[in-house]
Design an enzyme around this catalytic site. Structure first.
Site, PDB file in Angstrom:
ATOM      1  N   ALA A  13       0.442  -0.633   0.154  1.00 24.25           N
ATOM      2  CA  ALA A  13      -0.356   0.269   0.033  1.00 24.25           C
ATOM      3  C   ALA A  13       0.920   1.373   0.000  1.00 24.25           C
ATOM      4  O   ALA A  13       0.639   2.363   0.858  1.00 24.25           O
ATOM      5  CB  ALA A  13      -1.283  -0.403   1.268  1.00 24.25           C
ATOM      6  N   ARG A  19      -2.744   9.071 -10.290  1.00 24.34           N
ATOM      7  CA  ARG A  19      -4.409   8.954 -11.274  1.00 24.34           C
ATOM      8  C   ARG A  19      -5.523   9.318 -10.275  1.00 24.34           C
ATOM      9  O   ARG A  19      -6.456   9.650 -10.833  1.00 24.34           O
ATOM     10  CB  ARG A  19      -3.785   7.922 -12.111  1.00 24.34           C
ATOM     11  CG  ARG A  19      -3.326   7.486 -13.263  1.00 24.34           C
ATOM     12  CD  ARG A  19      -3.775   6.545 -14.450  1.00 24.34           C
ATOM     13  NE  ARG A  19      -3.200   5.296 -14.257  1.00 24.34           N
ATOM     14  CZ  ARG A  19      -3.104   4.269 -14.366  1.00 24.34           C
ATOM     15  NH1 ARG A  19      -4.119   4.039 -15.410  1.00 24.34           N
ATOM     16  NH2 ARG A  19      -2.694   2.978 -13.289  1.00 24.34           N
ATOM     17  N   GLY A  84       9.499  -1.014  -6.945  1.00 25.51           N
ATOM     18  CA  GLY A  84       8.664  -1.933  -6.556  1.00 25.51           C
ATOM     19  C   GLY A  84       8.406  -2.450  -5.936  1.00 25.51           C
ATOM     20  O   GLY A  84       8.934  -3.020  -4.426  1.00 25.51           O
ATOM     21  N   ASN A 235      -7.136   2.750  -9.660  1.00 23.88           N
ATOM     22  CA  ASN A 235      -5.930   3.635 -10.293  1.00 23.88           C
ATOM     23  C   ASN A 235      -6.909   4.756 -10.415  1.00 23.88           C
ATOM     24  O   ASN A 235      -5.759   5.707 -10.547  1.00 23.88           O
ATOM     25  CB  ASN A 235      -5.500   3.120 -11.672  1.00 23.88           C
ATOM     26  CG  ASN A 235      -4.822   1.760 -11.235  1.00 23.88           C
ATOM     27  OD1 ASN A 235      -4.143   1.304 -11.255  1.00 23.88           O
ATOM     28  ND2 ASN A 235      -5.090   0.303 -12.298  1.00 23.88           N
ATOM     29  N   LYS A 358     -31.339  15.503  20.068  1.00 27.11           N
ATOM     30  CA  LYS A 358     -29.714  15.253  20.182  1.00 27.11           C
ATOM     31  C   LYS A 358     -29.682  14.592  21.541  1.00 27.11           C
ATOM     32  O   LYS A 358     -30.349  15.337  22.333  1.00 27.11           O
ATOM     33  CB  LYS A 358     -28.739  16.345  20.237  1.00 27.11           C
ATOM     34  CG  LYS A 358     -27.758  16.647  19.571  1.00 27.11           C
ATOM     35  CD  LYS A 358     -26.614  16.665  20.943  1.00 27.11           C
ATOM     36  CE  LYS A 358     -27.313  18.057  21.266  1.00 27.11           C
ATOM     37  NZ  LYS A 358     -26.261  17.971  23.051  1.00 27.11           N
ATOM     38  N   ASN A 393     -31.818  24.118  25.798  1.00 29.90           N
ATOM     39  CA  ASN A 393     -30.603  23.278  26.020  1.00 29.90           C
ATOM     40  C   ASN A 393     -29.492  24.136  26.669  1.00 29.90           C
ATOM     41  O   ASN A 393     -29.158  23.881  26.983  1.00 29.90           O
ATOM     42  CB  ASN A 393     -30.272  21.848  25.640  1.00 29.90           C
ATOM     43  CG  ASN A 393     -30.161  22.737  24.374  1.00 29.90           C
ATOM     44  OD1 ASN A 393     -30.183  23.164  23.266  1.00 29.90           O
ATOM     45  ND2 ASN A 393     -29.290  21.448  23.500  1.00 29.90           N
ATOM     46  N   ARG A 447     -47.556  31.801  30.788  1.00 29.13           N
ATOM     47  CA  ARG A 447     -47.890  32.878  29.836  1.00 29.13           C
ATOM     48  C   ARG A 447     -48.810  34.270  30.347  1.00 29.13           C
ATOM     49  O   ARG A 447     -49.466  33.867  31.340  1.00 29.13           O
ATOM     50  CB  ARG A 447     -48.933  32.080  28.566  1.00 29.13           C
ATOM     51  CG  ARG A 447     -50.594  30.820  29.008  1.00 29.13           C
ATOM     52  CD  ARG A 447     -50.412  30.781  28.278  1.00 29.13           C
ATOM     53  NE  ARG A 447     -52.099  30.267  28.330  1.00 29.13           N
ATOM     54  CZ  ARG A 447     -52.458  28.707  28.419  1.00 29.13           C
ATOM     55  NH1 ARG A 447     -51.523  27.612  27.497  1.00 29.13           N
ATOM     56  NH2 ARG A 447     -53.970  28.720  28.414  1.00 29.13           N
TER      57      ARG A 447
END
Length: 494
Positions: A13, A19, A84, A235, A358, A393, A447
């Site tokens: 690797a 490319r 190589g 590639n 969340k 929050n 309210r």
């Protein structure tokens, strides 16, 4: 089939992958939820190797760090300035124990469809034949550009001829070299010591090992496979997309054969690490990504993306995006919901349309049905959160938590200013702004009292259509002047 473990698997690797035209190293590009080198490591581990080595060079630190995340036990081998595949393999051997003996596999970090089962079969073929080296090969209708496998009269591999060096007769050969090998490690070490760089590319080629083994009177064998995709490397980005599409097709087919209904495989993307229970149904436009798991009988989609999300048996999730969430058994989610990390929905719970959650734990049978933001909250069993509720929050500095008790009821258009503890069996009146705790059995009303001001429209909106409508309704003695007009007094006129 043998159960023998290879002494080592070496994954090459080190290449730059020019490319790809990318700042990201080629082997770190992803398909099916894994990097290319991640697919190679997963396949190698199926063989149960005593050692696993990955050879790196280009963007060395970045690639090595990723490999450590994927497989902490893998050995990182650094290729030096000598180029190589032969030199890369030699560098891997230098990083492995000096007393290594047995079979060594050599494969690549950019061949993502190669399976562990094929590598196991390669080891079995190699051990059974007693060969010094065994190469995976395949027959192509159009072998243009590939190295050809040349066989001797006994059917063994006599050599590999590259396209540019082949004669007309050799170019007619359809059996091609995959570049994936099994070697006897002693033969490999000895041959690599003899391989030079006296060639047009100035590279040390791994294919020279086969020639040296043959010249030494040893046998070289081939393991022919029919699945040509397993030999395909990446590639450029065109090949990346093609292999990604084929991998997805295979993932979909595998789950359909396991008893999953996928209504439209062409629009369904399933990563390699996803698990799906029998009799689940996946509707069009669905993406199941990362380590997502889907329970049996669940129904997912359409137009849904789940990443690292756990969906339990019988749940239904539609037109939803979820990340690192847990959806309980027979729960329902969607449409148009967004479940962010830390969301846990209980058995038969509900997260409805246009709801964002969340870090929220929503209890069994609890409901957050409509148009709500629910963050940093614990909602008890059977509680109901009315439409348009906002869990405030964040105070600009820190996040704070809200707890809503079991079977409590939050009226529509409520703002809960955290931190707040609403006890079991409590009520909040619609339109309230809650800033303090509520005890069991209480109703909180936060309210202002409604006040109707006579004559305001005539003073503030004189000459408007609104004023004209108000005058007309007053003169008619009704509340409405349309066809559905009602008397001003329900008792009518005397």
């Amino acid at each position: 089939m043998t159960n023998a473990r290879p002494a080592a698997v070496i994954i090459l690797a080190a290449g730059e992958g020019t490319r790809m035209k990318s700042a990201t190293p080629k082997v770190l590009h992803r398909i099916g939820g894994r990097s290319l080198v991640g697919h190679a490591i997963a396949a190698a581990r199926v063989t149960g190797p005593q050692h696993l080595a990955v050879v790196v060079r280009h963007e060395r630190d970045l690639v090595a760090a990723h490999i450590a995340e994927v497989d902490a036990e893998a050995t990182i081998a650094d290729q030096d300035e000598v180029k190589g595949t032969g030199r890369a393999t030699e560098c891997a051997l230098d990083a492995l124990p000096a007393d290594l003996s047995g079979t060594v596999l050599v494969t690549y970090g950019d061949v993502p469809l190669l399976t562990g089962e094929t590598l196991v079969e390669l080891v079995a073929r190699h051990d059974a034949s007693g060969s010094a080296a065994t190469v995976i090969t395949a027959h192509l209708d159009n072998p243009q550009g590939y190295g050809r496998i040349v066989r001797d009269a006994d059917g063994h591999v006599a050599g590999i001829v590259e396209q540019k060096d082949a004669t007309d007769d050799q170019r007619a050969i359809t059996e091609i070299n995959s570049g994936i090998y099994a070697f006897d490690v002693e033969v490999l070490r000895e041959a690599l010591a003899q391989v030079g760089t006296d060639n047009a590319q100035g590279e040390k080629y791994l294919t020279d090992v086969l020639r040296i083994a043959r010249d030494g009177g040893r046998t070289v064998d081939a393991h022919v496979i029919d699945d040509l995709w397993q030999t395909e490397g990446v590639n450029d980005r065109v090949q990346l997309a093609a292999l990604g599409k084929e991998l997805n097709r295979r993932n979909n087919e595998r789950w359909m054969r396991e008893g999953v209904t996928i209504v439209d495989p062409a629009t369904t993307w399933i990563d390699s690490d996803v698990s799906i229970g029998r009799d689940a149904t996946i509707l069009p436009g669905t993406q199941l990504l990362g380590a997502t798991s889907i329970g049996s009988g669940a129904r997912i989609g359409p137009d849904t993306t789940l990443t690292d999300t756990e969906v339990h048996d019988g749940a239904e999730v539609k037109r939803t995006e979820a990340v690192l969430a847990v959806i309980g058994e027979r729960a329902t989610v969607g449409p148009f919901s967004y479940l962010r990390p830390g969301t846990v929905l209980g058995v038969k719970g509900k997260i409805g349309g246009f709801v964002e959650t969340k870090n929220a734990r929503i209890g069994d049978g609890a409901k957050v049905p409509h148009l709500t933001y629910c963050g940093d909250a614990t909602i008890g069993e059977g509680a109901n959160v009315g439409a348009g509720t906002i869990f405030a929050n964040y105070d600009g500095v820190a996040k704070h938590h809200t707890t809503i008790g079991a079977h409590s009821f939050i009226g529509s258009d409520t703002v809960i200013v955290a931190p707040v503890d609403i006890a079991d069996g409590a009520y909040v009146a619609a339109g309230s702004a809650i800033t303090a705790d509520i005890e069991p059995g209480q109703i909180a009303v936060a309210r202002g009292r409604q006040k109707n001001v006579d004559g305001w429209v005539a003073r503030a909106r004189a000459g408007s259509k609104t004023e004209a409508a108000a005058v007309a309704a007053t003169e008619a003695g009704t509340r409405h002047t349309g066809k559905s007009a009602e008397p001003a007094s329900r008792e009518g006129k005397a």
